[in-house]
Motif scaffolding. Structure first.
Motif, PDB file in Angstrom:
ATOM      1  N   ILE A  96       0.829  -1.207   0.000  1.00 20.85           N
ATOM      2  CA  ILE A  96       0.000   0.000   0.000  1.00 20.85           C
ATOM      3  C   ILE A  96       0.871   1.268   0.000  1.00 20.85           C
ATOM      4  CG2 ILE A  96      -1.731   1.343   1.281  1.00 20.85           C
ATOM      5  CD1 ILE A  96      -2.975  -1.247   2.225  1.00 20.85           C
ATOM      6  N   ARG A  97       1.938   1.261   0.798  1.00 20.62           N
ATOM      7  CA  ARG A  97       2.733   2.498   0.910  1.00 20.62           C
ATOM      8  C   ARG A  97       3.555   2.771  -0.343  1.00 20.62           C
ATOM      9  NH1 ARG A  97       5.099   1.774   6.729  1.00 20.62           N
ATOM     10  NH2 ARG A  97       3.115   1.516   7.782  1.00 20.62           N
ATOM     11  N   SER A  98       4.296   1.762  -0.784  1.00 17.69           N
ATOM     12  CA  SER A  98       5.224   2.020  -1.901  1.00 17.69           C
ATOM     13  C   SER A  98       4.558   1.820  -3.264  1.00 17.69           C
ATOM     14  CB  SER A  98       6.428   1.093  -1.789  1.00 17.69           C
ATOM     15  OG  SER A  98       6.011  -0.248  -2.013  1.00 17.69           O
ATOM     16  N   ARG A  99       3.377   1.216  -3.270  1.00 17.71           N
ATOM     17  CA  ARG A  99       2.657   0.857  -4.503  1.00 17.71           C
ATOM     18  C   ARG A  99       3.467  -0.114  -5.388  1.00 17.71           C
ATOM     19  NH1 ARG A  99      -2.357   3.881  -4.693  1.00 17.71           N
ATOM     20  NH2 ARG A  99      -2.467   4.290  -2.472  1.00 17.71           N
ATOM     21  N   ARG A 100       4.431  -0.770  -4.789  1.00 16.76           N
ATOM     22  CA  ARG A 100       5.231  -1.738  -5.521  1.00 16.76           C
ATOM     23  C   ARG A 100       4.475  -3.078  -5.584  1.00 16.76           C
ATOM     24  NH1 ARG A 100       9.407  -5.247  -4.240  1.00 16.76           N
ATOM     25  NH2 ARG A 100       8.900  -4.996  -2.042  1.00 16.76           N
ATOM     26  N   VAL A 101       4.583  -3.780  -6.710  1.00 18.49           N
ATOM     27  CA  VAL A 101       3.990  -5.128  -6.805  1.00 18.49           C
ATOM     28  C   VAL A 101       4.949  -6.078  -6.087  1.00 18.49           C
ATOM     29  CG1 VAL A 101       3.343  -7.017  -8.357  1.00 18.49           C
ATOM     30  CG2 VAL A 101       2.806  -4.655  -8.982  1.00 18.49           C
ATOM     31  N   THR A 102       4.496  -6.630  -4.955  1.00 21.10           N
ATOM     32  CA  THR A 102       5.381  -7.520  -4.195  1.00 21.10           C
ATOM     33  C   THR A 102       5.260  -8.962  -4.686  1.00 21.10           C
ATOM     34  OG1 THR A 102       3.661  -7.897  -2.571  1.00 21.10           O
ATOM     35  CG2 THR A 102       5.223  -6.113  -2.097  1.00 21.10           C
ATOM     36  N   ALA A 103       4.051  -9.304  -5.177  1.00 14.92           N
ATOM     37  CA  ALA A 103       3.813 -10.686  -5.637  1.00 14.92           C
ATOM     38  C   ALA A 103       2.690 -10.674  -6.664  1.00 14.92           C
ATOM     39  CB  ALA A 103       3.435 -11.567  -4.453  1.00 14.92           C
ATOM     40  N   ALA A 155       9.155  -9.874  -8.695  1.00 15.91           N
ATOM     41  CA  ALA A 155       8.093 -10.074  -7.702  1.00 15.91           C
ATOM     42  C   ALA A 155       7.969 -11.576  -7.416  1.00 15.91           C
ATOM     43  CB  ALA A 155       6.772  -9.535  -8.239  1.00 15.91           C
ATOM     44  N   ARG A 156       7.416 -11.893  -6.244  1.00 18.94           N
ATOM     45  CA  ARG A 156       7.198 -13.310  -5.926  1.00 18.94           C
ATOM     46  C   ARG A 156       5.979 -13.821  -6.688  1.00 18.94           C
ATOM     47  NH1 ARG A 156       8.473 -11.427  -0.736  1.00 18.94           N
ATOM     48  NH2 ARG A 156       6.278 -10.995  -0.414  1.00 18.94           N
ATOM     49  N   VAL A 157       5.835 -15.131  -6.765  1.00 23.70           N
ATOM     50  CA  VAL A 157       4.619 -15.695  -7.350  1.00 23.70           C
ATOM     51  C   VAL A 157       3.930 -16.532  -6.275  1.00 23.70           C
ATOM     52  CG1 VAL A 157       5.738 -17.766  -8.379  1.00 23.70           C
ATOM     53  CG2 VAL A 157       3.621 -16.872  -9.356  1.00 23.70           C
ATOM     54  N   ARG A 188      11.252 -16.680  -3.970  1.00 21.00           N
ATOM     55  CA  ARG A 188      10.327 -15.971  -4.881  1.00 21.00           C
ATOM     56  C   ARG A 188       9.006 -16.726  -5.021  1.00 21.00           C
ATOM     57  NH1 ARG A 188      12.423 -14.067 -10.066  1.00 21.00           N
ATOM     58  NH2 ARG A 188      10.265 -13.367 -10.166  1.00 21.00           N
ATOM     59  N   LEU A 189       8.901 -17.849  -4.316  1.00 23.74           N
ATOM     60  CA  LEU A 189       7.656 -18.623  -4.385  1.00 23.74           C
ATOM     61  C   LEU A 189       6.936 -18.577  -3.039  1.00 23.74           C
ATOM     62  CD1 LEU A 189       5.780 -20.647  -5.897  1.00 23.74           C
ATOM     63  CD2 LEU A 189       7.197 -22.473  -4.973  1.00 23.74           C
ATOM     64  N   GLU A 190       5.618 -18.428  -3.146  1.00 24.84           N
ATOM     65  CA  GLU A 190       4.786 -18.401  -1.942  1.00 24.84           C
ATOM     66  C   GLU A 190       3.679 -19.412  -2.199  1.00 24.84           C
ATOM     67  OE1 GLU A 190       4.498 -14.394   0.027  1.00 24.84           O
ATOM     68  OE2 GLU A 190       2.652 -14.490  -1.128  1.00 24.84           O
TER      69      GLU A 190
END
Ligand code: C2E
Ligand code: MG
Ligand code: MG
Length: 345
Positions: A96-103, A155-157, A188-190
């Motif tokens: 939410i803060r950085s608007r970065r796609v984390t996964a 980003a993670r998947v 990188r995997l969740e």
């Protein structure tokens, strides 16, 4: 039924039998033994599906439902054999803060040769009950690792794992094989599991989750707040992420109690060092609410719908032109139903 469930006392132990009964009547449901037995069997299947320990009398609609399910199973098996019509779409999960796609969450899609797009709410439960879920799961895992290895933003998947894939001691081997084949780093995997996965054979399931986490893969608790929600699930396994079900997110805007639950879960996540994700965020108002309540990440149509990989896009466009119905957009209710069906099956 009462006589059957009465306990038997064997070697100082009280043993109980359970029974479900399917009934077919002659002549209305058939006139020969074979037809009657098969229809009684269909009614028995319905009695078991209705929660066991009960009886059901055969109805023609039961047969139609089973035939449809068997057809779907046969077609899904063929799709898996030929690897045709099956795709993995990806939906961003955003900080939410950085608007970065984390996964990005990997979501299975199936284009049926005659029916067009079939919702996972319909076919994932079929895969679960027919024993096809391991093959479907391995397919998604392979595609997800292959596609994520090419993502420039690293980003993670996130891959959904059904309860039926857990507790067998095989998950880590399958996960490791996919990671190695496509050269994806384990962090990188969740994998996403729902709470229902922890209801049966909890020790075996937790052992699988621990094993997969030991090799560096992250584990998320999906759809938290639905079904059999229990805080004890947060104690039996150290999840890396809690995904708060979209129904709370939707209601948090209008319902103070729902907002309070979202805040309590976000606070809990903060204290435990676990990332909290609000699912199903569709509007700016919902985003503002979940951000104010302390959620760290969001997923939902506001930031992006599930979409195919670049490589699959042309094929998806061709298929969409062929069928009048585009890729189904799930309603929150269908999504919850799918999650429940997936987990219960
Ligand atoms: P899920 O794991 O909770 O996935 C999120 C679902 O919410 C997806 O539905 C996604 O399209 C939908 N969604 C995301 N954002 C929004 C939103 O803002 N509004 C609404 N209304 N819906 C949103 P989808 O793809 O139909 O999948 C439904 C369920 O089917 C999944 O719920 C998951 O339980 C199951 N599923 C999907 N793919 C797989 C898979 O590869 N393996 C397994 N085992 N289950 C899967
Ligand atoms: Mg999920
Ligand atoms: Mg979910």
């Amino acid at each position: 039924m009462h006589a059957l469930v009465a306990p038997y006392h064997v070697a100082y132990q009280a043993l109980r039998l359970g029974a479900s009964i399917g009934i077919a009547l002659a002549p209305q449901h058939g006139e020969d033994a074979e037809v009657l037995l098969s229809r009684a069997d269909i009614a028995l299947y319905a009695a078991k599906a209705a929660g066991k320990g009960t009886f059901m009398v055969f109805e023609p609609s039961m047969e139609a439902r089973i035939q449809e399910r068997v057809r779907l199973e046969t077609d899904l098996r063929a799709a898996l054999d030929s690897e045709s019509g099956l795709f993995v779409f990806y939906q961003p999960i955003v900080d939410i803060r950085s608007r970065r796609v984390t996964a990005r969450e990997a979501l299975i899609r199936w284009h049926h040769p005659q029916r067009g797009w079939v919702s996972p709410a319909e076919f994932v439960p079929v895969a679960e009950t027919s024993g096809l879920i391991d093959r479907l799961g391995a397919f998604v895992l392979g595609r997800a690792c292959r596609d994520a290895a090419a993502w420039a933003d690293e980003a993670r998947v996130a891959v959904n794992v059904s309860p039926g894939q857990l507790g067998k001691g095989t998950l880590t081997t399958i996960v490791e094989a996919a990671l190695t084949t496509y050269g994806l780093a384990p962090d990188r995997l969740e994998i996403e599991v729902t709470e229902t996965a922890l209801l049966n054979d909890v020790l075996d399931c937790v052992a699988d989750l621990r094993e997969v986490r030991r090799i560096g893969v992250r584990v998320a608790l999906d759809d938290f707040g639905t079904g059999s929600s229990s805080l004890s699930h947060l104690r039996v396994f150290p999840f890396d992420k809690i995904k708060i079900d979209g129904s709370f997110v939707k209601d948090a805007v209008t319902c103070r109690n729902c907002a309070a639950i979202v805040k309590a879960l976000a606070d809990l996540g903060e204290r435990m060092g676990v990332t909290t994700v609000a699912e199903g965020v569709e509007t700016q108002v919902q985003l503002d609410r979940v951000a104010a309540e302390g959620c760290r990440e969001v997923q939902g149509f506001l930031f992006g719908r599930p979409a195919p990989s670049e490589a699959d896009k042309p094929m998806i466009e061709v298929l969409n032109q062929r069928t009048s119905a585009p890729v189904p957009v799930p309603t929150p209710a269908a999504t919850r139903q799918a999650a429940r069906a997936v987990s219960v099956a």
